[in-house]
Scaffold this active site. Structure first.
Site, PDB file in Angstrom:
ATOM      1  N   ASP A  89       8.154   2.980 -27.980  1.00  0.00           N
ATOM      2  CA  ASP A  89       7.055   3.891 -27.652  1.00  0.00           C
ATOM      3  C   ASP A  89       7.572   5.289 -27.362  1.00  0.00           C
ATOM      4  OD1 ASP A  89       5.248   1.965 -27.930  1.00  0.00           O
ATOM      5  OD2 ASP A  89       4.757   1.703 -25.807  1.00  0.00           O
ATOM      6  N   ASP A 140       9.050  11.871 -31.219  1.00  0.00           N
ATOM      7  CA  ASP A 140       8.871  12.426 -32.566  1.00  0.00           C
ATOM      8  C   ASP A 140       7.620  13.304 -32.583  1.00  0.00           C
ATOM      9  OD1 ASP A 140      10.961  11.458 -34.206  1.00  0.00           O
ATOM     10  OD2 ASP A 140      10.013   9.483 -34.336  1.00  0.00           O
ATOM     11  N   GLU A 170       8.159  16.779 -41.563  1.00  0.00           N
ATOM     12  CA  GLU A 170       8.415  15.386 -41.941  1.00  0.00           C
ATOM     13  C   GLU A 170       7.349  14.456 -41.350  1.00  0.00           C
ATOM     14  OE1 GLU A 170      12.594  13.376 -41.378  1.00  0.00           O
ATOM     15  OE2 GLU A 170      11.215  12.750 -39.814  1.00  0.00           O
ATOM     16  N   ASP A 196      12.264  18.916 -39.772  1.00  0.00           N
ATOM     17  CA  ASP A 196      12.334  17.528 -39.295  1.00  0.00           C
ATOM     18  C   ASP A 196      12.410  17.679 -37.784  1.00  0.00           C
ATOM     19  OD1 ASP A 196      13.071  15.036 -38.417  1.00  0.00           O
ATOM     20  OD2 ASP A 196      14.797  14.820 -39.754  1.00  0.00           O
ATOM     21  N   LEU A 253      12.465  15.721 -35.137  1.00  0.00           N
ATOM     22  CA  LEU A 253      13.462  14.939 -34.405  1.00  0.00           C
ATOM     23  C   LEU A 253      14.202  14.060 -35.413  1.00  0.00           C
ATOM     24  CD1 LEU A 253      14.045  15.112 -31.404  1.00  0.00           C
ATOM     25  CD2 LEU A 253      12.901  12.940 -31.119  1.00  0.00           C
ATOM     26  N   ASP A 254      15.451  14.386 -35.605  1.00  0.00           N
ATOM     27  CA  ASP A 254      16.254  13.653 -36.577  1.00  0.00           C
ATOM     28  C   ASP A 254      17.136  12.644 -35.858  1.00  0.00           C
ATOM     29  OD1 ASP A 254      17.611  13.307 -39.236  1.00  0.00           O
ATOM     30  OD2 ASP A 254      19.311  14.010 -38.040  1.00  0.00           O
ATOM     31  N   GLU A 285      15.631  17.784 -44.622  1.00  0.00           N
ATOM     32  CA  GLU A 285      16.974  17.414 -44.147  1.00  0.00           C
ATOM     33  C   GLU A 285      18.077  17.958 -45.062  1.00  0.00           C
ATOM     34  OE1 GLU A 285      15.873  13.263 -44.121  1.00  0.00           O
ATOM     35  OE2 GLU A 285      15.903  13.152 -41.940  1.00  0.00           O
TER      36      GLU A 285
END
Ligand code: AHG
Ligand code: MN
Ligand code: MN
Length: 366
Positions: free
Chosen positions: A95, A101, A124, A147, A149-150, A306
């Site tokens: 969660d 994200d 993304e 992106d 949160l990668d 990315e």
């Protein structure tokens, strides 16, 4: 030497048709004997741009603000996760990760919308383009892709994650709304690209096509401070980075290359967050690979969010970035916002070494 406009970036520079050979920024005016904040650096660099209206400057600063806000939440989330596991399990890692994200996405969109320096955004995390209404009479010429949160699956184990961004100048008429074609430009058209790494310290690393500079967040003053000037990737290394768990799913040439790395006692380092893996390579050298697998025959990573921004950074630092068909990532023609591609990126000698393996083995039957 005469100053001309670099068509790729709209920069004032010597004739530089390809970004990999752009002249480095003149850092001589940037003081070495005192702290230089990201804002000061961006302002001092503004004169490098033909379109020096301050828009791009404002845009980069907005991203810096969003990075600080996301950083605060990412740090807190690690703590929450540790407490959650030890306590009642109320905050489930899945969660939290998902929320982060979304949180990072929302903060970035918000920060970019507030100043009106951008006319449209692609993320993304969103299916379609987000149009940004103009602020006052300002017509923005830029679009941003990111992106947010990668490597977000790393959050619940308190490891490094990142944010990746790419900035382009829109091609459509600035009077109307931005179009999808504005987003489907090849990576060579990036005006700026960068990432934020939420690691043991938080860093923002970016390029505007004239070299790569890195800034470390000093939490005591809440500012990104110039810490890594004119970053250059080592020419060669003996470290490779790939999810070797998929070995049996890789094509023959990739398996042969990995066998070679192992035979040569190369070190294997893989965090599972592309920003973190590429950051390590930028500093220490190496090669990062995400080839085709059975699950992702076209590769897993996204070209626009990315691969393109990290390829621009790597080339600007003296490295290389190809897909596994040996095409330069930045030359690929995007046809879809969420298109995936294979990638090999890092120290130039290591990318060349892989290229030899691909040329030698890819014609053989599997
Ligand atoms: P994201 O969290 O934005 O979806 O990206 C995850 C990506 C990338 O950061 C990383 O290199 C790769 O996924 C890891 O994939 P595997 O777990 O398949 O190795
Ligand atoms: Mn990612
Ligand atoms: Mn992501």
């Amino acid at each position: 030497m005469a100053t001309t406009t670099n068509k790729n970036f709209g920069l004032k520079s010597e004739k530089t048709p390809y970004i990999g050979i752009s002249a480095p920024a003149d850092l001589s005016t940037i003081p070495t004997n005192r702290i230089v904040t990201l804002d000061e650096f961006i302002l001092r660099s503004e004169k490098d741009f033909v379109y020096a209206t301050g828009e791009l400057t404002g845009l980069l600063r907005d991203i810096g603000v969003a990075a600080k806000i996301i950083n605060r939440e990412v740090n807190k989330a690690g703590l929450v996760n540790i407490l959650g596991v030890a306590d009642s399990g109320e905050n489930q890692s899945g969660d939290t990760q998902q929320k982060l994200d979304v949180y990072a996405n929302e903060r970035l969109i918000e920060c970019l919308q507030n100043s009106g320096e951008v006319c449209a955004i692609a993320s993304e995390e969103n299916d379609d383009i987000i149009h940004v209404p103009p602020v006052g009479s300002k017509q923005s010429h830029y679009i941003v892709m990111f992106d947010p949160l990668d490597g977000s699956s790393n959050i619940d184990v308190n490891m490094s994650v990142g944010t990746i961004f790419a900035i382009y100048r829109r091609q459509s008429d600035p009077v109307g709304p931005a179009t999808k074609e504005d987003f489907l430009q090849s990576g060579t058209q990036q005006v700026a690209a960068g990432y934020v790494l939420y690691g043991t310290s938080t860093m923002l690393v970016y390029t505007t096509g004239r070299g790569v500079n890195g800034f470390t967040l000093d939490p005591s003053i809440g500012e990104f401070c110039l810490s890594h000037r004119n970053m250059r990737v080592p020419e060669n290394s003996q470290t490779y980075s790939v999810n070797q768990g998929y070995y049996s799913k890789f094509d023959l040439e990739m398996r042969r290359y990995i066998d070679h790395c192992s035979d040569q006692n190369y070190g294997l380092r893989y965090i599972g967050s592309m920003v973190s893996d590429v950051h390590r390579i930028l500093i220490q050298g190496g090669i990062f690979l995400y080839p085709s697998t059975r699950k992702y025959p076209k590769g897993k990573l996204r070209l626009l969010y990315e691969c393109n921004p990290l390829a621009m950074l790597m080339e600007q630092a003296g490295g290389k970035a190809l897909n596994t068909h040996l095409k330069r990532i930045l030359d690929l023609a995007p046809h879809d916002l969420h298109q995936r591609c294979t990638i090999a990126i890092g120290s130039p000698a290591m990318v060349d070494e892989l290229k030899n393996f691909i040329e030698r083995y890819s014609a053989l039957p599997l």
